[in-house]
Design an enzyme around this catalytic site. Structure first.
Site, PDB file in Angstrom:
ATOM      1  N   GLU A   3      -5.448  -8.332   0.767  1.00 17.69           N
ATOM      2  CA  GLU A   3      -6.195  -7.952   1.983  1.00 17.69           C
ATOM      3  C   GLU A   3      -7.644  -7.705   1.597  1.00 17.69           C
ATOM      4  OE1 GLU A   3      -4.843  -4.530   4.176  1.00 17.69           O
ATOM      5  OE2 GLU A   3      -2.752  -5.173   4.075  1.00 17.69           O
ATOM      6  N   GLU A  15       0.799  -1.232   0.000  1.00 18.16           N
ATOM      7  CA  GLU A  15       0.000   0.000   0.000  1.00 18.16           C
ATOM      8  C   GLU A  15       0.832   1.283   0.000  1.00 18.16           C
ATOM      9  OE1 GLU A  15      -2.920  -0.094   3.098  1.00 18.16           O
ATOM     10  OE2 GLU A  15      -4.005  -1.750   2.177  1.00 18.16           O
TER      11      GLU A  15
HETATM   12  O1  IFM Z   1      -4.755  -2.487   8.943  1.00 18.98           O
HETATM   13  C1  IFM Z   1      -4.647  -2.038   7.645  1.00 18.98           C
HETATM   14  C2  IFM Z   1      -3.435  -2.635   6.957  1.00 18.98           C
HETATM   15  O2  IFM Z   1      -2.269  -2.406   7.657  1.00 18.98           O
HETATM   16  C3  IFM Z   1      -3.283  -2.032   5.596  1.00 18.98           C
HETATM   17  N1  IFM Z   1      -4.509  -2.166   4.846  1.00 18.98           N
HETATM   18  C4  IFM Z   1      -5.728  -1.758   5.449  1.00 18.98           C
HETATM   19  C5  IFM Z   1      -5.860  -2.392   6.831  1.00 18.98           C
HETATM   20  C6  IFM Z   1      -7.166  -1.917   7.497  1.00 18.98           C
HETATM   21  O3  IFM Z   1      -7.157  -0.537   7.630  1.00 18.98           O
END
Ligand code: IFM
Length: 452
Positions: free
Chosen positions: A358, A163
């Site tokens: 994710e 990210e």
């Molecule tokens: O917790 C975060 C993660 O570290 C990065 N992506 C989004 C998740 C939820 O906010």
């Protein structure tokens, strides 16, 4: 529609969010240690000092993973735990922790997916300019080499960067995440370019020092876009909006194409090169070659999206959400369509097997009198999202899905107020309780997504 036989079912965490053992153990400081350690930055002054104590309880956690039937575990290495100053001296105690974790996973038949950078910039490197210093390309490369030398005999799946949208956008544009800066746009474009070059250098080093053929990718994020109807013009509108630049220049980092086009197509988007020209660093053909070093996997963290239609003026427009639209405990909209249209649009443009690195939701979870954590909203959320992903599985190459997150954990500036886990964590006692959704996910995995 079905998931392919080799589709991978996993769950994810990141180092600072779960490990604890933040001070001592040979580890150096990173920017989140410093940022969270000062008042006013994180909800109620929470820090990741203890987090889930995964550093000490990893064995129990791997046992839980096994109970859920996870096939893969995506975790990140804390750069400052293995290289306390970011470069140079290796902390063998930190290496030994990841060795033990990897061995334990393999013993339980769970494949490790390793992320190199999930936001723990070593503080010593930050003091030397961090992402602003072009030397970071080689610093990150040397770190990747160390990881390859120490772990690639047993780990064959890697993601370089997690990210970039968030750590540049929240950390350096909005100042809400570490290191808490509101830097000039010029600086942030320079950092972003260095991030992408560092990614390319890490790919090279992983390949060069890997002890077996490795599968390597990176894991960006963004809000997806999906069409209001399946009319071709609405689909086209959603596609255009997904890859468009942000309306406001200060929001530029929340974008798909600026980060993914260079890596996967070898060029920055033309429109961006024109619009951001006053802020851009020097970009050379050699830089672009390095950034687009071939990768094998394309990770994407997807949580939600915007509904889009083609406006009467022939331009894409966002459709206002309905009153009372569903939201997570973070106030994020629940939009399962994002998990069909997002991967589909990304695959069309980049032609790489997509891993959902994710996806998940924060709920207001609590322990009931029966000692269980009943989280029907999470089950409803995942049922809808995974059903959409399954639809995509019939049309594009999908590699796997990682639930965010394995454990309730330190949710950055929100501290421990956002519970994303399949496993409930009582942060006072460190007791773990599998939520109903964990058992539900176990059955989904067993049926390879047939039972949704
Ligand atoms: O917790 C975060 C993660 O570290 C990065 N992506 C989004 C998740 C939820 O906010």
């Amino acid at each position: 529609m079905s998931f392919s036989k080799d589709f991978v079912w996993g769950a994810a965490t990141s180092a600072y969010q779960v490990e604890g053992a933040a001070k001592g153990y040979g580890k150096g400081l990173h920017i989140w240690d410093v940022f969270a350690g000062e008042p006013g930055h994180v909800f109620e002054g929470h820090t990741g000092d203890r987090a889930c104590e995964h550093y000490f309880r990893y064995r129990e956690d791997v046992r839980r993973m096994k109970e859920i039937g996870l096939q893969a575990y995506r975790f990140s290495i804390d750069w400052s735990r293995v290289l306390p100053e970011g470069v140079g001296k290796v902390n063998e105690e930190g290496i030994a922790f990841y060795d033990r974790l990897i061995d334990e996973l393999l013993e339980q038949g769970i494949e490790p997916y390793l992320t190199l950078y999930h936001w723990e910039l070593p503080y010593e490197l930050y003091k030397r300019g961090g992402w602003m210093n072009p030397e970071i390309v080689e610093w990150f490369g040397a770190y990747a080499r160390l990881v390859a030398e120490r772990f690639s005999d047993r780990v064959s799946k890697y993601f370089t960067i997690n990210e970039p949208q968030c750590f540049i956008g929240h950390g350096f544009l909005r100042g809400e995440h570490a290191p808490g800066l509101r830097a000039p746009l010029r600086d942030t474009f320079e950092m972003a370019h260095n991030v992408l070059k560092a990614h390319g250098r890490a790919v090279q080093m992983l390949r060069q020092y890997g002890k077996q053929p490795l599968s390597i990718g990176f894991a960006p994020t963004c809000g997806m876009c999906y069409p209001e109807t399946e009319k071709p013009e609405d689909i086209e509108a959603a596609r255009q909006m997904l890859f468009a630049l942000a309306e406001e220049d200060r929001d530029w980092a929340w974008n798909v194409s600026w980060w993914s086009d260079p890596v996967l197509l070898g060029r920055y988007p033309e429109e961006g090169l024109r619009r951001y020209e006053p802020y851009l660093p020097r970009i050379t053909p050699e830089d672009m070659k390095l950034i687009s070093e071939p990768i094998d996997l394309y990770g994407q963290n997807i949580y939600n999206g915007r509904c889009v239609r083609m406006g009467e003026n022939g331009k894409p427009e966002e459709v206002k959400r309905k009153e009372g639209f569903p939201q997570t405990a973070m106030g994020w909209p629940v939009t399962p369509e994002a998990l069909y249209w997002g991967p589909k649009f990304l695959y069309e443009r980049y032609h790489k097997p997509i891993y959902i690195t994710e996806n998940g939701m924060a709920c207001h979870d609590l322990v009931s009198r029966d000692g269980r954590v009943h989280d029907p909203s999470r089950i409803a959320f995942l049922t809808e999202y995974l059903s959409q992903l399954k639809r995509a599985a019939g049309e594009i190459e999908l590699g796997g899905y990682f639930q965010w997150s394995l454990l309730d954990n330190f949710e950055w500036a929100k501290g421990y107020s956002g519970r994303f886990g399949l496993i409930y964590v009582d942060f006072a006692t460190q007791e773990r309780i599998l939520k109903d959704s964990a058992y539900w996910y176990r059955d989904v995995i067993r049926s390879n997504g047939e039972e949704l």
